[in-house]
Each structure stands twice: as C-alpha cells, then as structure tokens.
Scaffold this active site. Structure first.
Site, PDB file in Angstrom:
ATOM      1  N   TYR A 140      39.283  56.074  36.179  1.00  0.00           N
ATOM      2  CA  TYR A 140      39.792  55.034  34.866  1.00  0.00           C
ATOM      3  C   TYR A 140      41.775  55.832  35.520  1.00  0.00           C
ATOM      4  CZ  TYR A 140      42.508  52.029  31.790  1.00  0.00           C
ATOM      5  OH  TYR A 140      42.998  51.614  31.515  1.00  0.00           O
ATOM      6  N   GLU A 164      45.853  47.697  36.155  1.00  0.00           N
ATOM      7  CA  GLU A 164      44.724  49.339  36.013  1.00  0.00           C
ATOM      8  C   GLU A 164      44.274  48.931  37.190  1.00  0.00           C
ATOM      9  OE1 GLU A 164      42.382  49.043  31.780  1.00  0.00           O
ATOM     10  OE2 GLU A 164      41.174  48.002  33.064  1.00  0.00           O
TER      11      GLU A 164
END
Ligand code: GDP
Ligand code: MN
Length: 384
Positions: A107, A195
């Site tokens: 992530y 992101e």
C-alpha cells in the site's frame, strides 16, 4: 473531486509510474473487442468507490468468452461496496486489464495531513486489503512519513519508506521514482490523496495495479484538465443541479429538508433538528441573496428527494430584507406546488412585514419565532 481508476492511472503513467496495459469498455461489444487484445484479462468496474474486489467488481477472466460472461454480471448492475452506501453504485464503465502475476502487494499513498499542515506518505507491506481495516487491526504495520512543505520530499523520507516496505537495490530506486511522482502529482494538481493499492511486485518491477486520486474542489479552477475528468454519472443529480444555481447542497439520509442562508446557520439548523430527534435530509445553503429564483431552484431540488416529509426554511435577513425573502418564498412555494408541511422562521430586518406576507399568501405556512421552536415544529410535522 474524485476520478476513476483508469483516469488516475493515465496521470500516473504521464509521471512515469508503470501501470498494466488496459482498455476502457462501455458496452459488452467493446468488452469482446478489448478482451481479445489480451491473453486472459481482469474486468474491473469503474465506479467512484473502493472495495470493489470484495463486492464482486473485480473479476479475472481466462479468455474472451469468459470475459464477456463476467462483464455481463457487472456492467449495468449496482455494486454494493463498503464505501458505496446502501444505494450502491451503478456500473457504467469497465476497465479491461492485462493479467499480471503478483509476487507481493504493498500500500502506498501521499495525502494531506490537515492538522499538521504537512503532506504525509502512508506505506504498508500489507497492501491489497483496505487500509482502514489494517489501521484498526494492525496499526503498527502502517508507516507514516511526514513531509513538511517547507522543504518537500527528501532522500531520508524515501529511505524510511523503503525500509518499511523492505525494498532494496533496484527496487528501492523504482520506489523512489514512484514516490517522487506521487509527490509531484499532489503538488502539481492540488490532489488531496494519491493512492496505489495495491502497488505490486511483478517480475521484479513495481507496478500500480489500482489507483485512486481525489482533488481539492477549491483548487479545481486552476486545473481545467482535472475538472474535465469529472464524471456526471457518478454524482447525485440533485447536487449537480444545485451547482448550476450556485447553491451549496449536500444530500443526507433524513426526512427534514432544510433551506437556510449561510453555512454556519445551516449547520446550526441541522444540529438543532437532531437535538429534537429529527434527521436532516440535506445541507442547503442558498447563500447571501435568497432570491426567488434561488429559492425556487432549492425547493425543486429538495422535493426530488422522496424521503422529505417537511421543509424547514430558516432565513436570517441581514442585508437582505425579510419582506423580500418572504415574497420569494411565497412565489417559489406556489411555483413548486409544495405538498409537504413548510415551516418558516424569519428573523432580522423587516421581519414583521415578512411575516405578514406569509400570513396573507393564502398558503399554509407553519411559522416559528425562534430556531428551537422552528426545529421542534418541523420534527413534529415531518413525523418519524
Ligand atoms: P479494489 O478492491 O476496489 O481496491 O480493487 P483493486 O483494483 O485493488 O483489486 C482488488 C484485488 O484484485 C487486488 O488486490 C488483487 O489482489 C486482485 N487483482 C486485480 N488485478 C489483478 C491482476 O491483474 N492479476 C491478479 N492476479 N489479481 C488482480
Ligand atoms: Mn484497490
């Protein structure tokens, strides 16, 4: 403002980040065409919501036939993800992506930390899953690296992220390029969040398998290229209509509609409705003018919401006089054929004349003298 995964990946590609080969499809026929370009593919719903994988919005297909079958189960249907709310999200677009081996999922994001007035890199070696869940179950697995805006992204920030993700050598170099790109996107485009989840390791390279970007609405006027990426199909039609009339409107899930002038008064009105056991159906600030045209547009928008069982109008006449506002409310209510109880609280300049106009209108307004009694009456009239 939110954009789609495929649009976010286009931007990332421009900034040098590796993304899978992919094609957009708007119909089953296009799925067939695009899927034939790949040896097996991934079908991904393009909606402004994460958590698609778990909701059945991301499916692997072995061949074109399989792709068409899987696409039929997604396109034109609603997806109910953790973020979509109970109404779900209608899928109008699909992304057809090459299948890629996944050796590891990370992530990685850059976002704005409003409290610290910093940017912050958030990174975890456990990507793929929702970061919100990981933050609750294993917060120690998430690294946060602050980047003060005074001197920006430096090599020691990158070292910290690389060590959190245990990436060394050439992979650390790739990570460094990705971090610079994400940082530059935030700065160049006034993004509030950029992101990659998951950022994957595939054949010894880092690839953005999924991408998300949010932008600061207040900065959009400086970025017409970003504004052009808005997808009207993703927005609440009531909110789009409100934008046209320069009304600040946000739909909520209660039954008491509010029409207020001034954002602070709108917040206070919503709070006091809640205090008396009601639930506001919306936030609506008509702004300083509260003209007949604006109030008419506002009533029309409020009445499109079938949950609305009462409307509370709370106007403070300052520079705008209450009698002018009252005439506007009367004309608008006649035009819009308001059938639900209409509670009006006026205060300020010429309030006496304003109330007389309401009394002599031939319409059945419920009038209130102060905010508390107005809210109480609205909650009673709205039922539930
Ligand atoms: P999200 O659930 O909305 O965040 O959608 P993602 O794009 O992140 O996809 C969810 C999951 O599907 C990923 O974490 C991967 O595990 C899987 N996935 C997506 N694309 C591929 C692919 O090309 N190959 C493989 N093997 N898995 C994929
Ligand atoms: Mn994802």
């Amino acid at each position: 403002m939110k954009i789609h995964e495929y649009q976010a990946k286009e931007i990332m590609k421009e900034y040098g980040i590796k993304v899978p080969k992919e094609e957009l499809a708007l119909s089953i026929k296009e799925v067939e065409e695009k899927a034939s370009l790949f040896d097996g593919c991934v079908i991904k719903a393009q909606i402004h919501s994460g958590g698609r994988g778990k909701a059945g919005g991301v499916k692997l297909a072995d061949n074109v036939e399989d792709a068409v079958e899987k696409a039929q189960s997604i396109l034109g249907n609603y997806l109910y993800t953790k973020q979509s709310g109970p109404k779900g999200k209608l899928v109008n677009k699909l992304l057809i992506s090459e299948k890629i081996n996944i050796d590891a999922e990370y992530y990685l994001s850059v976002t704005v930390d409003n409290a610290k007035a910093n940017l912050v890199i958030i990174a975890s070696s456990e990507g793929g899953t929702e970061i919100e869940e990981l933050a609750i179950s294993n917060p120690e697995k998430i690294a946060k690296v602050n980047i003060p805006l005074t001197y920006g992204l430096r090599s020691f920030h990158i070292d910290e992220v690389a060590s959190a993700l245990k990436l060394e050598g050439d992979l650390k170099k790739e990570l460094s390029e990705i971090l610079k790109a994400l940082y530059n996107i935030v700065i160049d485009k006034d993004a509030s969040l950029v992101e990659i989840n998951p950022l994957i390791l595939s054949d010894n390279h880092l690839v953005a398998l999924d991408a998300k970007m949010n932008f600061d609405d207040n900065a959009l006027f400086m970025h017409p290229d970003i504004e052009a990426l808005a997808d009207p199909l993703e927005e609440d039609p009531k909110e789009l209509e409100a934008k046209k009339y320069d009304l600040n409107y946000i739909a909520l899930d209660g039954n008491i509609a509010c029409l207020v002038n001034g954002a602070g008064l709108a917040m206070a009105t919503m709070d006091i409705i809640s205090k008396f056991g009601g639930k506001p159906a919306n936030f609506l600030d008509v702004g300083g003018s509260a003209s007949e045209e604006k109030v008419t547009a506002a009533f029309n928008i409020l009445l499109q919401d079938e949950n609305v069982s009462a409307i509370l109008v709370n106007i403070f006449g300052g520079i705008m006089k209450c009698d002018v506002i009252a005439s506007g409310i009367v004309e608008a209510a006649k035009k819009c054929d308001v059938k639900v109880p209409l509670i009006v609280r006026l205060e300020g300049t010429n309030v006496k004349q304003g109330k007389e106009i309401l009394n002599n209108s031939g319409l059945s307004f419920i009038q209130a003298d102060d905010l508390a009694s107005a809210a109480k009456k609205a909650v009673e009239a709205g039922g539930q």
